[in-house]
Structure formats: C-alpha cells, structure tokens
Design an enzyme around this catalytic site. Structure first.
Site, PDB file in Angstrom:
ATOM      1  N   ASP A  31     -38.295 -64.418   9.424  1.00  0.00           N
ATOM      2  CA  ASP A  31     -37.167 -63.459   9.150  1.00  0.00           C
ATOM      3  C   ASP A  31     -37.242 -62.674   7.676  1.00  0.00           C
ATOM      4  OD1 ASP A  31     -34.687 -62.108  10.170  1.00  0.00           O
ATOM      5  OD2 ASP A  31     -33.761 -63.192   8.706  1.00  0.00           O
ATOM      6  N   GLU A  62     -41.441 -60.442   9.880  1.00  0.00           N
ATOM      7  CA  GLU A  62     -40.611 -59.171   9.987  1.00  0.00           C
ATOM      8  C   GLU A  62     -40.382 -58.541   8.586  1.00  0.00           C
ATOM      9  OE1 GLU A  62     -35.954 -57.793  11.227  1.00  0.00           O
ATOM     10  OE2 GLU A  62     -36.427 -59.560   9.920  1.00  0.00           O
TER      11      GLU A  62
END
Length: 549
Positions: free
Chosen positions: A249, A285
């Site tokens: 993330d 990401e």
C-alpha cells in the site's frame, strides 16, 4: 436364406446409424452456418492449462462486502472459499485480498495485530484453508500488506511510546527495549517536525508522532533496523503459510520527502521476500505519473499498478481511445506500448478501477463498459479487476461521497444468501444490472463478456507476455487497430474495431495469419458476431476484437 436377409438388414441398419452419427459430427464442427455477418467461425471454449508464472489475472476482493458465509451481514474468508469456483470459472488466476488483519476500522488499513485475522473475517485457520483451496485451483493468493503505518492500539506502538518516553527523561533502556524508542517516527517538539510531514501530539504528552494518512495511523521509522527485523519475521510468517506474495500500500509515502529513499526501502523489502520465495509476487501502489512509476521499478519489485490506464486518470489510454466515435484509437496503441516500456523487464499491472476510485462501469452504456474491459484484457502484464465490475456495479467516491460508495456489497441473486450489509456511511447504492445469478444465465450479460475476455486471455499467453508490433492503424476511417504479439516463438494478431456503430472488414491473411482463434463482441444481440467472408476476410461488428493466429 431368411437368416441371411435378416443379417443384411441388420448390417444396413448399422451403416445407416453410423452415417447419421458421422453426419451429425460433421455438422457439429463445421463453420458452414451463415448469417448476415458471414460464416460463423468455430471457437475453442475449452479452458487452457495455466502457465505457472506471475503473469496472472487478479481479482481484487474487499472481504467485508464480498460473500457472507454465516448470515451476519459481513463478508468473511469462508465466503471467499465458497466462491472460489465462481472466481476460477470466470477465468481469474490470482486473488488480491484487501487487508484482513485485526483492525478497528471497516477498511482495515490500520492494523492492530499483523499476526491475527480480524474476527469479523474469520481465523488464521480460515486463511490457511483459503490458501490450500486456491492452490488446488491454480489460483495465486496475495495479501495487502500495510507497512508504512499501523493502528494506534498496535502493541508495537504502545511499546515504542514507553521506550521513547524513557529516553526523553534520560532513563536507560533494558535490552528488550533497545531500538523500540524510535520504532515509529517521533518528534520531541513541534519545531523538529520536517516540512511536508503530518504529525499529531501524543495524548497527554509533549511529543509528536508522524501520521501522514490519519491520526489513527502512526508511521513506522523505516530507517530502524529493528523495524526491518520485525518485517522480515512478518514476511516469513505469511510466505511459510503459502501466501504467494504481497500488494504493498502507498509505497511512495514510505518516505514522503524522497522517492529515492522509498525506492531504496522497496529494494530491501523485495530482497527479504525473494530470499524466502524467489517466485513470490510483489505489486506496489504508486499513485503517480508514468515517469515516477518507472523510478519505482528500479527497486526490483515485480509490478507497480499502471495508474495511467485507470478510469481515474483523465488521459487514460483505454477510456479516451473511445472518444469521438473511436477517432482517438491511437491513444490505446500508445497505452499498450507505454504499459510495457514503463515496466521494462518487469511485469506491467494495468487496471481500470479499484477500491480508491470511482468504478469505471457505466449504467448508461453497458456495451462501452464491456469493450473497455476487452481493451484492458488485451494488454500485457498482470491485469487487476475489482470485485463486482463483472456484473456492472457502479459507484463513485467523488465530491462529498465517501470511499464506502465504491466498496458496497455484490448481490448474488441467491435469495439473499451470501449478500452482505451495505456499509453504514455509504450514500449510494447503485445496481443498474441484474445480480450475479441472473447474469450467469444471460449470454449477452456483462458477466458473460468478462468470462469470454478472460478465457481468450488465458488461451493465448502471447497477450500477457508478447512483444508488440504494429500491423496496421487506420488513421483515415479511425476505427481499425491491428497489432501482433510474439512470445516463445508463437505469434498472434489482435484486430480491434473501435467504432461503436460501424462494421469493419479486415483481410488478416495477407498479414500472415491463417485462422481466427478468438472473438469478443460487446453486443451479441441481433446475432452479431465476427464472420468469415467469401474472400476469407472477416467482418467485425461495432466494438469487437478478433484474435488471429
């Protein structure tokens, strides 16, 4: 004599039956059936053997809103297990689970304990069962791993605060406390806080902790060797259980002030993972421009999401290629090429939407939504599909609408069985299309189209892995794109009609191809199909793709 006659009659009857059988078989495998688009072309709808590598079709699941196995209104890991056949049958060969560790939030990006499964989702035994069942179906399972911050009530944060406070007043740390005083990013005064970092004062204290996403999410000190050691243990814990990799993330926020330092940390993380399992897959990401994403591939991680193909990007090559009645199809070709060059020697990760952005699907134009997914499915790399897109779920988190609007439950159409409760903060509940069960029985549904896209992608490994060359791009009529892809000595052609209204006639034989091996037609109503013409060219209906070999 009578016996001989009876025998001859029996022999004639056998030959007649054999002739009928052979005739029936012949009719069953011919392309002689014709319609207004020409001769029908036989298609191989047999599921292929999946190549054991990290080029996969990933299905992103928000467990909370997927499938409820115990009737309490909350999706769970057992629900995912119950729907594995559904996922496999669609053609997905990988699953990305959004965070499943114990957490006080609905989204679970603030982890209380990295070694526990959130009780609302199940147990560690459930995860182990899910891993086993995935592998039985040749599906790889990756976990969302949040390592830039934890929850405030994580025991690591409690221990770190205690150690830091001892250091602040000059007390000596015990051996067990060594390194914990700066396990998180602490600042002893407001003046120490670097520009660009968001911090919060520790309740009842005089010092601050970094929290770039939320005051409930304190940031780890990624320069701390003890943090590294804890992460190594965590990685090994899940890889040893059989997890196939991780989705990381918000990687560009590891060091908010420096892409270079974030890349350096990712390089370390990649080496920790690959030392345990060289085949493990890592996708990061990095929500940024193409040039920035290129920098992150220098870490050696397998993939980074290609945000330039997503619906959230105003210049998306997939979505904008359909503008002006297909006159901007060159945008898609550029996107195809850039998708590969951006990743270099690694694996591109194109997608259309996810849990952080409006869904790309449209209630106004289902055929356009189908065709956009077909364009995604012709791209190189590992594609990522958000749960519910396969049945046309829509939702937006723009304006005053919260993220919950794009994380609403999928409706299965099984009499309420498995359906999850809508999240309390959601303000929209938009389901313009039929539930899953009904769409599975409709050959023209969005679900059926997705299944065909994924089947063709799996049948032709060149699509995900091949070197791209341009065969033809019609800049006059603005609707034809013909490319070739070559992989491991095998070559295919991909012919695309970008027009939403016009048919397209294409001579594929002169390009060195001999047969059509796959076809995607967004609107199959009124008997639309890709047809073989008398001169052996093919006729493509609006919004369609032919794969030739």
């Amino acid at each position: 004599m009578e016996q001989l006659k009876d025998n001859m009659k029996a022999i004639k009857k056998i030959f007649l039956v054999m002739a009928l059988v052979l005739t029936g078989l012949s009719i069953g495998c011919t392309d002689s059936k014709s319609g207004k688009y020409g001769k029908h072309i036989d298609e191989n709808l047999t599921a292929p053997t999946i190549i054991d590598d990290n080029y996969r079709n990933y299905y992103e699941i928000f467990v909370r809103s997927f499938y409820d196995s115990d009737g309490n209104g909350i999706g769970d890991l057992q629900g995912v297990i119950q729907k594995l056949d559904y996922i496999q049958d669609l053609g997905f060969t990988g699953i990305w689970l959004m965070p499943i560790n114990s957490s006080g939030s609905y989204h679970k990006y603030d982890v209380k304990d990295y070694y526990e499964i959130d009780k609302s989702y199940g147990t560690m035994d459930d995860l182990e069962e899910l891993i086993t069942e995935c592998h039985k179906r040749d599906i790889k399972l990756i976990l969302d791993l949040v390592i830039n911050h934890s929850a405030l009530n994580n025991k690591w944060f409690t221990k770190s605060k205690s150690a830091h406070e001892k250091v602040m007043v000059g007390l000596k740390l015990t051996e067990d406390e060594q390194g914990w005083d700066d396990f998180y990013c602490f600042y002893d005064s407001k003046s120490e806080i670097p520009i660009g970092k968001t911090c919060q004062q520790v309740a009842g204290k005089t010092y601050y902790y970094e929290c770039n996403f939320s005051s409930n999410m304190p940031e780890f000190n990624l320069d701390n060797e003890l943090v590294h050691e804890e992460f190594k243990k965590l990685i090994k814990f899940y890889l040893d259980k059989g997890i196939d990799g991780f989705r990381l993330d918000a990687v560009k926020y590891y060091y908010v002030e420096s892409h270079k330092k974030s890349v350096e940390f990712l390089s370390k993380f990649n080496s920790w993972v690959k030392e345990i399992n060289p085949k493990a897959y890592i996708v990061g990401e990095c929500w940024d421009s193409e040039e920035i994403i290129k920098q992150y591939y220098e870490s050696g991680c397998d993939s980074f999401f290609n945000f330039t193909t997503s619906a959230n990007n105003s210049s998306s090559g997939v979505l904008n290629s359909l503008n002006q009645e297909g006159r901007m199809l060159n945008r898609y070709y550029d996107a195809l090429v850039n998708n590969v060059t951006m990743a270099g020697d690694y694996i591109p990760a194109p997608f259309l939407d996810n849990h952080d952005m409006p869904r790309y699907t449209s209630s106004a134009s289902p055929n356009k939504s189908k065709f956009q997914y077909a364009l995604l499915s012709m791209m190189n790399g590992s594609t990522f599909t958000y749960y519910g897109d396969e049945v046309g779920m829509v939702g937006s988190n723009g304006g005053n609408r919260p993220d919950e609007n794009v994380r609403i439950p999928i409706y299965w159409g099984e009499g309420g069985i498995g359906d999850c409760n809508t999240l309390s903060a959601a303000t929209e509940n938009d389901y313009p299309y039929a539930p899953v069960k009904d769409q599975m029985e409709d050959e023209n549904s969005i679900y059926s189209f997705y299944k065909k896209c994924l089947l063709i992608r799996n049948q032709n490994p060149e699509i995900a892995r091949g070197t791209i060359t341009l065969v033809e791009m019609d800049r006059d009529e603005k609707k034809l794109l013909f490319i070739a892809k070559e992989y491991s000595g095998s070559k295919i052609g991909i012919i695309i009609n970008f027009s939403p209204t016009e048919n397209l006639n294409v001579d594929y034989l002169s390009a060195g191809f001999t047969q059509v091996v796959g076809q995607l037609v967004a609107d199959t109503k009124d008997d639309k199909y890709i047809g073989l013409q008398k001169d052996k060219s093919i006729l493509l209906p609006p919004y369609s793709i032919a794969v030739v070999k």
